[in-house]
Each structure stands twice: as C-alpha cells, then as structure tokens.
Design a protein around this motif. Sequence first.
Motif, mmCIF file in Angstrom:
data_model
loop_
_atom_site.group_PDB
_atom_site.id
_atom_site.type_symbol
_atom_site.label_atom_id
_atom_site.label_comp_id
_atom_site.label_asym_id
_atom_site.label_seq_id
_atom_site.Cartn_x
_atom_site.Cartn_y
_atom_site.Cartn_z
ATOM 1 N N ARG A 94 0.858 -1.196 0.000
ATOM 2 C CA ARG A 94 0.000 0.000 0.000
ATOM 3 C C ARG A 94 0.888 1.237 0.000
ATOM 4 N NH1 ARG A 94 -2.661 2.835 4.508
ATOM 5 N NH2 ARG A 94 -4.300 4.096 3.612
ATOM 6 N N GLU A 96 1.180 4.856 0.093
ATOM 7 C CA GLU A 96 0.300 5.982 0.448
ATOM 8 C C GLU A 96 0.255 7.052 -0.634
ATOM 9 O OE1 GLU A 96 -0.597 4.448 4.268
ATOM 10 O OE2 GLU A 96 -1.466 6.112 3.158
ATOM 11 N N TYR A 99 -2.320 6.337 -3.306
ATOM 12 C CA TYR A 99 -3.637 5.892 -2.859
ATOM 13 C C TYR A 99 -4.688 6.951 -3.166
ATOM 14 C CZ TYR A 99 -7.147 4.005 0.299
ATOM 15 O OH TYR A 99 -8.291 3.502 0.836
ATOM 16 N N ARG A 101 -8.822 7.736 -3.018
ATOM 17 C CA ARG A 101 -10.089 7.214 -2.520
ATOM 18 C C ARG A 101 -11.087 7.146 -3.670
ATOM 19 N NH1 ARG A 101 -11.535 11.196 2.005
ATOM 20 N NH2 ARG A 101 -9.931 12.379 0.974
ATOM 21 N N SER A 144 -7.849 11.240 6.741
ATOM 22 C CA SER A 144 -8.583 11.342 5.470
ATOM 23 C C SER A 144 -7.741 12.010 4.396
ATOM 24 C CB SER A 144 -9.869 12.146 5.624
ATOM 25 O OG SER A 144 -10.328 12.165 6.899
ATOM 26 N N ASP A 146 -4.795 10.952 3.130
ATOM 27 C CA ASP A 146 -3.878 10.043 2.421
ATOM 28 C C ASP A 146 -2.428 10.495 2.568
ATOM 29 O OD1 ASP A 146 -6.047 8.603 1.589
ATOM 30 O OD2 ASP A 146 -6.289 9.791 -0.225
#
Length: 538
Positions: A94, A96, A99, A101, A144, A146
């Motif tokens: 993962r 970041e 990433y 949403r 929230s 990221d």
Amino acid sequence: MEGDQKTSTADCAAAVDVGGEAEECPVKQRCQEQREALPGEPRCAICGRYGEYICDLTDDDICSIECKTILLSRHEKAHKPAPELTHHVKIPIRDECFYVRDNDRDGSGGLTSVQIDSLRSKIGLCVKGVKGASIPAPVLSFSSCDLPEKLEKNLETAGYVIPTPVQMQAIPAALDNRNLLVSADTGSGKTASFLVPVISRCSGVRLRCVTEQRNPLAMVLAPTRELCIQVEKEAKILGKGLPFKTALVVGGDPLAGQVYRIQNGVELIVGTPGRLIDLLTKHDIELSEVSVLVLDEVDCILQKGFRDQVMQIVQALSQPQVLMFSATVSREVERMASSIAKHIICISSGNPSTPSSSVKQVIIWVESKKKKQKLFEILMSKQHFKPPVVVFVGSRLGADLLSEAICTATGIKALSIHGEKTMKERRESLQLFITGEVSILVSTGVLGRGVDLLKVHQVIIFDMPNSMEEYVHQVGRASRMGEEGTAIAFVNEEDKKLFRELVQNLKSIGAAIPRELANSKYLGAYPSSHQKKRKFGA
Ligand SMILES: Nc1ncnc2c1ncn2[C@@H]1O[C@H](COP(=O)(O)OP(=O)(O)OP(=O)(O)O)[C@@H](O)[C@H]1O
C-alpha cells in the motif's frame, strides 16, 4: 533545530561564527578538541560536548569526526535487518502516495455542496476561489488526507490528534496543488497547515523516484530568524523517518555550512529572504525542482524592505505552487498575493486580523516618562505578574536598557532580544527564557510574529507597535490554541495613529477603555488602516 548553525563533519574547511563574522576553521577530528556546550547550545549525541555539526546521514548533533564514526556504527547496528524469518509473511502493498479514494475523485469527500458549506460554517471557515472552480472539502481527520503513514504517526506523536479548523481546509486544498492565501487567528496551527502538505509532497517525490542528486523541492520564507528556526524544527519533527531533510538559511550563522548542507541534498529550505538572496547570488544552488513556495507571515514579507527580495526569489523559481499564510491579511495583501500566484483560493478561519479572543486586553494610559515605573509596579505585584512574560518595546537600545533596569529595580532576571544581537546571544536568551531560568524577555518585533512561546500567557506591550496588525501578532504571543492569556498595553498620545482602530477593537469585545483614550481628540483624526487600504485600492 539548531541544524543551520552547524556545518557537516565532512566539510574540511568548515566555517564558524566568531564575533558575528564567518571565519574558516578546520573540522574537529577528535572529541577532546571540542569545547563543552553552553546552556541552550546543541549537544553531541555521543559525548554531550558542543554539537557543532550535524551528521549528514542521521541528522543528529555531533561534535567531531570521532563521534560521527561512533554514531554511524551504532546507527548501523540498530538498523541491521532482522534475521530472516523461517516462514514468509505476506505484507499488503500500500503505497500511500498513490492511494486514491474511490469515492473522492472530485475532492468533495463524498459530500454534497450544501453539506460542505454547512460543515465550513460550523467550523468557522470562509472560502473563496475562482468562480466555477471546485475547492476541496475540509477534512475532519488527518487520516482522510492520504498522508504517508510515517507522517501520520509523527503528527500523532506530536499530539496533533485532530486537525485545527484552518488545517482542516488548508491541508486538503494544498495537497490538491492549489495556490492558497490563508488568514487564521494567531496560535491556530497555521505552521502545520503548510508543513503537512510540503512534507507529504516532498517525501512522496523521493519515495517514487530515487535520484542521487537531491535538489531542494520546497522553500519556506519567513521574516525573522527565530521564526525560521521554529518552522525548521517543526518540519524536522513532522518529517522524521521520511526521506525529508531540511536546511536552515538565516543570517548570523556561517553561510558555508548552510551551502554545504544544501549541496548534500535536502528537500526543504527554510530561510529569511535576505540570507536566501545572499546564498543564491554567491552560490550555484539548483532551484529548478522547487515546486512549493511558502510565504509565512505573508503580509510582513510582502512589505517594503522584504518585497523586492521575495520577488527576486519567486522569479528564480519555475512557477511553483504558492502557499501564503498570516493572521493579518488585508485587501492590499490579497492584491499583492495575486501578482505572485494565479487562481488563488482564499481561506479564512476564525476571526483573523483581530486580537485573539482568548487574550484579555488591558489598556493602560501611561505617559512616556512614567512607563518604567508602571511596568515595575506590575512586575512587583503578585496579583498582576504572571511569568514568563514577554515585554515588547520599540527599539533595540530600549530593549537593552529596559531589561537592565528591570533587573536593577525589581531583582527579577530579565534579558533582551533584538536584531543587533548575535545569533548565539539570541538563541541563548530564548533558550534561558523557554527553560524558565529567566522570567522576563524584553523584545523588539523579532518575537512579535509567529514565534510559538508555549508557556507564555502574559505579554506587556510597553511601546505600542506602528500598526494594528503588529499589535494583533504581539497580543497573540499570549495564547496558543485558544488557551487564556493577558496582554497589557501602555498607551499615550504618541500612539494616536492607532486610537481609532484600537477603540473599535476594544468596543467590539466590551473591554474597558481608558478615559483619556475614549475622549481623545485624535479618535477621528486618523482613518483606520482598513479604510486607508480601500482608498488605495480605488
Ligand atoms: N492539530 C493540532 N493539534 C494540537 N496542537 C496543534 C495542532 N496544530 C498546531 N498545534 C500546536 O498549536 C500551537 C500553535 O500553532 P502555530 O505556531 O502553528 O500557530 P500559528 O497559527 O502559526 O500562530 P501565529 O499566527 O501566532 O504564528 C503550536 O504549539 C502547535 O504545536
């Protein structure tokens, strides 16, 4: 924090500051060659002597090549990979930085525009942007955003559990690569509002693409050395463990060490405009990769004296994202800001441009000749003296004389701090004040803006500053994050220029107004700076 004043141990002709002048001197090889650290000075992480240098690899303070070698061998041992496990554990991949949403491709956080507006008004935010262009919604938590996992951890360790209102809006907007002009109350967390996106962006770039040459990626400009030191210190705390190094570029410290550090690879430069110009004109510093420029205390930094230097720096960069912050942003500042960056989002949080509502303002009418006596009375009174206290004065000589007079007349330890003192003296005074060894610091404007004096809940404005903006900042030193504080200000006819605005301010909060001030013939004589600015605009 003190990274700037030191040079790297690998620099064979390191420079040290002797009596304010930079002089060449060889790097200390053995730790016995190094002197003991004075109070407030950085200490070697190995032997505790004066930490004159910073280790390039670990960012720790060290005194000599000998201690650097010990430090590195310890570091290597501590970071040796653990012996391989007999069974392989699958770690979910993962990153970041990549990433996204799924529900938030438009930055709305999945909220409707009505919900976003209502959220903003609930947290006291006012946001203005280019007509038709979307503005990212505020976030209610750091998670929230990221952010890189380490950055989130660092925020948690620093005690930043939830973002402050200004951070809720400024962080997502800056992460969305937008130009910002942010005004928010003193002590409301503006520093992290720009450092979090800066660290996230810089470390993201480095994690994605590892290069040998690490040119600076971001720059923060601030008007005073003390503020730069503080911003760099916070950047180091929040960026710990990430590929994120900082360089402090301020006057009074040897330039050679600052240049060496940058040339060795840093992500962020924090500096005062004058010293940065000095550095850029004398040395070949590659700035083409700087993609974020922060102007802290933007109204001050765009004033005469700084403005040309700031514009020169802006022109040396290739159209970076610009993030501008202050507790006092006027129309004129908005106009100047739009000449630096296009499509700016203006964010306002709380009641900027007015003194912090957490600070009780006590205005005392005192004739100039009687000010000292009045000050001593306050300092000698158990009821009124709430140390540690910052006393603001209008001149350097005044600061020195008053601090001496306080010691003599009251027996209370007091020191002065101003721009004519060497960097070493300024650091020492501040350190002694912060650690509580000295309970009164008499300062000119150098501590008036931005400096986070956590334990201070009382300021005494002995000489009123030249503008209400500076008054707002000085009052703000008595309160951080909404804690209660008191600002006592001495006023007399010499401050007539400020009467109108001062009285408006005192009336609006229902504070007592001295009779002489309320009845002054000068109340109508000087237009408020707000009115002056509108005329100028027209
Ligand atoms: N989210 C947060 N949670 C807890 N503490 C915070 C948070 N953000 C900032 N702080 C702390 O609040 C204090 C004030 O922050 P900061 O110095 O950034 O204020 P500021 O808005 O820049 O003030 P000024 O206008 O006076 O410069 C600092 O001690 C900082 O560590």
